[in-house]
Design a protein around this motif. Sequence first.
Motif, PDB file in Angstrom:
ATOM      1  N   HIS A   1       0.880  -1.172   0.000  1.00  0.00           N
ATOM      2  CA  HIS A   1       0.000   0.000   0.000  1.00  0.00           C
ATOM      3  C   HIS A   1       0.914   1.216   0.000  1.00  0.00           C
ATOM      4  CE1 HIS A   1      -3.716  -2.266   0.877  1.00  0.00           C
ATOM      5  NE2 HIS A   1      -2.859  -3.122   1.404  1.00  0.00           N
TER       6      HIS A   1
ATOM      7  N   ARG B   1       0.001   4.216  -0.876  1.00  0.00           N
ATOM      8  CA  ARG B   1      -0.807   5.356  -0.365  1.00  0.00           C
ATOM      9  C   ARG B   1      -0.917   6.565  -1.274  1.00  0.00           C
ATOM     10  NH1 ARG B   1      -3.251   1.977   2.942  1.00  0.00           N
ATOM     11  NH2 ARG B   1      -2.171   1.541   4.888  1.00  0.00           N
TER      12      ARG B   1
ATOM     13  N   ASN C   1      -6.542   0.948  -2.782  1.00  0.00           N
ATOM     14  CA  ASN C   1      -7.360   1.658  -1.775  1.00  0.00           C
ATOM     15  C   ASN C   1      -6.729   2.989  -1.377  1.00  0.00           C
ATOM     16  OD1 ASN C   1      -5.333   0.167  -0.449  1.00  0.00           O
ATOM     17  ND2 ASN C   1      -6.526  -0.089   1.417  1.00  0.00           N
TER      18      ASN C   1
ATOM     19  N   THR D   1     -12.553  -3.229   4.460  1.00  0.00           N
ATOM     20  CA  THR D   1     -11.325  -3.135   5.261  1.00  0.00           C
ATOM     21  C   THR D   1     -10.854  -1.698   5.205  1.00  0.00           C
ATOM     22  OG1 THR D   1      -9.130  -4.110   5.609  1.00  0.00           O
ATOM     23  CG2 THR D   1      -9.862  -3.943   3.328  1.00  0.00           C
ATOM     24  N   VAL D   2      -9.571  -1.441   5.473  1.00  0.00           N
ATOM     25  CA  VAL D   2      -9.080  -0.067   5.459  1.00  0.00           C
ATOM     26  C   VAL D   2      -9.358   0.539   4.084  1.00  0.00           C
ATOM     27  CG1 VAL D   2      -7.033   1.383   5.672  1.00  0.00           C
ATOM     28  CG2 VAL D   2      -7.294  -0.644   7.130  1.00  0.00           C
TER      29      VAL D   2
ATOM     30  N   HIS E   1      -9.292  -9.541  -1.525  1.00  0.00           N
ATOM     31  CA  HIS E   1      -9.201  -9.429  -0.063  1.00  0.00           C
ATOM     32  C   HIS E   1     -10.265 -10.388   0.437  1.00  0.00           C
ATOM     33  CE1 HIS E   1      -8.528  -7.551   3.900  1.00  0.00           C
ATOM     34  NE2 HIS E   1      -9.722  -8.082   4.096  1.00  0.00           N
TER      35      HIS E   1
ATOM     36  N   HIS F   1      -2.686 -12.206   0.876  1.00  0.00           N
ATOM     37  CA  HIS F   1      -2.456 -12.330   2.324  1.00  0.00           C
ATOM     38  C   HIS F   1      -3.191 -13.473   3.029  1.00  0.00           C
ATOM     39  CE1 HIS F   1      -6.227 -10.156   2.462  1.00  0.00           C
ATOM     40  NE2 HIS F   1      -5.715  -8.962   2.332  1.00  0.00           N
TER      41      HIS F   1
ATOM     42  N   ILE G   1      -3.916  -6.149  12.237  1.00  0.00           N
ATOM     43  CA  ILE G   1      -3.921  -6.198  10.771  1.00  0.00           C
ATOM     44  C   ILE G   1      -5.108  -7.041  10.319  1.00  0.00           C
ATOM     45  CG2 ILE G   1      -2.356  -8.225  10.622  1.00  0.00           C
ATOM     46  CD1 ILE G   1      -1.028  -6.471   8.211  1.00  0.00           C
ATOM     47  N   GLN G   2      -5.521  -6.831   9.059  1.00  0.00           N
ATOM     48  CA  GLN G   2      -6.662  -7.566   8.506  1.00  0.00           C
ATOM     49  C   GLN G   2      -6.254  -8.252   7.207  1.00  0.00           C
ATOM     50  OE1 GLN G   2      -9.556  -4.185  10.443  1.00  0.00           O
ATOM     51  NE2 GLN G   2      -9.493  -4.319   8.234  1.00  0.00           N
TER      52      GLN G   2
ATOM     53  N   ASP H   1       2.132  -6.996   2.162  1.00  0.00           N
ATOM     54  CA  ASP H   1       0.977  -6.222   2.613  1.00  0.00           C
ATOM     55  C   ASP H   1       1.466  -4.993   3.403  1.00  0.00           C
ATOM     56  OD1 ASP H   1      -1.578  -5.360   2.950  1.00  0.00           O
ATOM     57  OD2 ASP H   1      -2.241  -7.033   4.201  1.00  0.00           O
TER      58      ASP H   1
ATOM     59  N   ALA I   1       1.655  -1.798   4.872  1.00  0.00           N
ATOM     60  CA  ALA I   1       0.480  -0.933   5.061  1.00  0.00           C
ATOM     61  C   ALA I   1       0.794   0.160   6.079  1.00  0.00           C
ATOM     62  CB  ALA I   1      -0.718  -1.769   5.509  1.00  0.00           C
TER      63      ALA I   1
ATOM     64  N   HIS J   1       0.802   3.434   8.387  1.00  0.00           N
ATOM     65  CA  HIS J   1      -0.130   4.339   9.066  1.00  0.00           C
ATOM     66  C   HIS J   1       0.670   5.163  10.070  1.00  0.00           C
ATOM     67  CE1 HIS J   1      -3.652   2.287   7.480  1.00  0.00           C
ATOM     68  NE2 HIS J   1      -3.162   1.129   7.889  1.00  0.00           N
TER      69      HIS J   1
ATOM     70  N   SER K   1      -5.738  -0.817  11.033  1.00  0.00           N
ATOM     71  CA  SER K   1      -5.060  -2.087  10.758  1.00  0.00           C
ATOM     72  C   SER K   1      -3.961  -1.936   9.724  1.00  0.00           C
ATOM     73  CB  SER K   1      -6.066  -3.119  10.248  1.00  0.00           C
ATOM     74  OG  SER K   1      -6.852  -3.597  11.300  1.00  0.00           O
ATOM     75  N   GLY K   2      -2.870  -2.642   9.947  1.00  0.00           N
ATOM     76  CA  GLY K   2      -1.769  -2.672   8.988  1.00  0.00           C
ATOM     77  C   GLY K   2      -0.501  -2.092   9.579  1.00  0.00           C
TER      78      GLY K   2
HETATM   79  O1  DOR Z   1      -4.661  -4.457   7.741  1.00  0.00           O
HETATM   80  C1  DOR Z   1      -4.906  -4.074   6.606  1.00  0.00           C
HETATM   81  N1  DOR Z   1      -4.450  -2.871   6.162  1.00  0.00           N
HETATM   82  N2  DOR Z   1      -5.655  -4.829   5.808  1.00  0.00           N
HETATM   83  C2  DOR Z   1      -6.110  -4.376   4.623  1.00  0.00           C
HETATM   84  O2  DOR Z   1      -6.869  -5.087   3.990  1.00  0.00           O
HETATM   85  C3  DOR Z   1      -5.744  -3.044   4.123  1.00  0.00           C
HETATM   86  C4  DOR Z   1      -4.546  -2.523   4.786  1.00  0.00           C
HETATM   87  C5  DOR Z   1      -4.399  -1.014   4.634  1.00  0.00           C
HETATM   88  O3  DOR Z   1      -4.661  -0.505   3.536  1.00  0.00           O
HETATM   89  O4  DOR Z   1      -3.982  -0.375   5.592  1.00  0.00           O
END
Ligand code: DOR
Length: 455
Positions: free
Chosen positions: A64, A66, A96, A154-155, A183, A239, A284-285, A313, A315, A317, A336-337
């Motif tokens: 990701h 971003r 995303n 998800t996110v 996903h 994932h 995380i997801q 993955d 991700a 933040h 998550s991530g």
């Molecule tokens: O934990 C996650 N973060 N799972 C996701 O499916 C998306 C990802 C994110 O974009 O931060």
Amino acid sequence: MTVDLVVRNCTVVTPDGRSPDSGIAVEDGTIVAVARSGRLPDGDQVLDGGGAVLVPGIVDCHIHNREPGLEYKEDWESATRAAAAGGVTTVVGMPNTDPVIDSPEHLELKFERGEASAHVDFQSYAVVTSENLESIPDIDEAGALGFKIFLGSTVGDVPPPSDGEILEAMERIRETGKRLGFHEENGEIVDHYTERFRAAGRNEPIDHAHSRPVIAEREAVERAITFAEETGAKIHMFHVSSGSAAKAVARGKGRGVDVTAETTPHYLWFTEDVLREKGNVARIQPPIRDADEHEHLWRVGIDEGAIDCIATDHAPHTDEEKLVEDPFGNTWDAISGFVGLETEVPAMLTFVDEGRFTLEEWVSRHSRRPAQIWGMYPQKGSLRIGTDADFTIVDTDLEWTLEDREELHSKTRVTPFEGESFTGKAVATVVRGEVVYEDGDVVGESGYGTRVDVD
Ligand code: DOR
Ligand code: ZN
């Protein structure tokens, strides 16, 4: 004859085997020879590998980055700087973002931004929603590497299409010849338990994991496989986090469905205990699973081969979004991530050191297979003559600990790998014949990276 770059004195490892005291010659960004050190031509630039291991460039088909829109977390420049520092030569960005990558225009925007600032080569997926089924051929024409559907939210809150729309999307994507990744978490199951847990005041990081049970993942895998069996679409499971889901992938492969699957270093490294130890940092997801599912993932996914490839993955933040100051704070306030680009090669080399993979098996899953799955092979993921001179040089013996996440190159640096110890690290990263990372420094130029062209 003198070529642009020669790397000597390495053990060259591909999925097919290893050659000691060997190296590579590069001219105009492509490989012109892979041979014993003594048989290589002279080079304008010469690198001595000092006996290190050289592998085809690592391909991370799930990050990701971003950009566009969420540059406060990460952007193409910072994500690909981290990739270079991590030994990764090609990355594939997730859709995303803001705007989401759901049209040729948004895809072009994503590519333009990457061309302007990436350090390594890149590509992007496009998302399929209820709104853009008709645009699939145009998005294909615009050069997307593949497509993605979120089966649960998800996110980014991209709403899942209906089952009918998924079937129709598969038929349209089949016509493009490209692959559709998922996903794979059943949104209705996840939403149900999330609501129940929240109402019951179950607010700990481990509760977040348990609110997204393995059955949500397994059902989503099985549904996608059933639909692919019906439509003939090529599909991919991003994932995969549990042995049960890996087993479902194996059953699909057994039925002749063209289904590929990835897992990540964090599902192989940690069990859900990390949520009790490090809190929301590890949220995380899909979630990190219990010890039984973790072992089952190793056995079915890795030892028996249901999992084709490794990706991060990655991700990113901010600390605020991840509740870094209060890691055991109310999990429903956390996002998550976490980042992974600079710990994926070290984690995989540590597994090699522990005897859980051979070097050849690692390279297969972290370079050749992802390139093959997404149609970039042999331009990426091989060391064939005439292909892109992308390679990663690793020190397989270096023992080190990620003492301080501030050593990382991403814009935001939350990771449960902080404090973990590894055996192995990337020491140099070469993209189309240019050294982009060497001895701890990112030396390549922002904007050198380019989009991988796929038909
Ligand atoms: O934990 C996650 N973060 N799972 C996701 O499916 C998306 C990802 C994110 O974009 O931060
Ligand atoms: Zn992801």
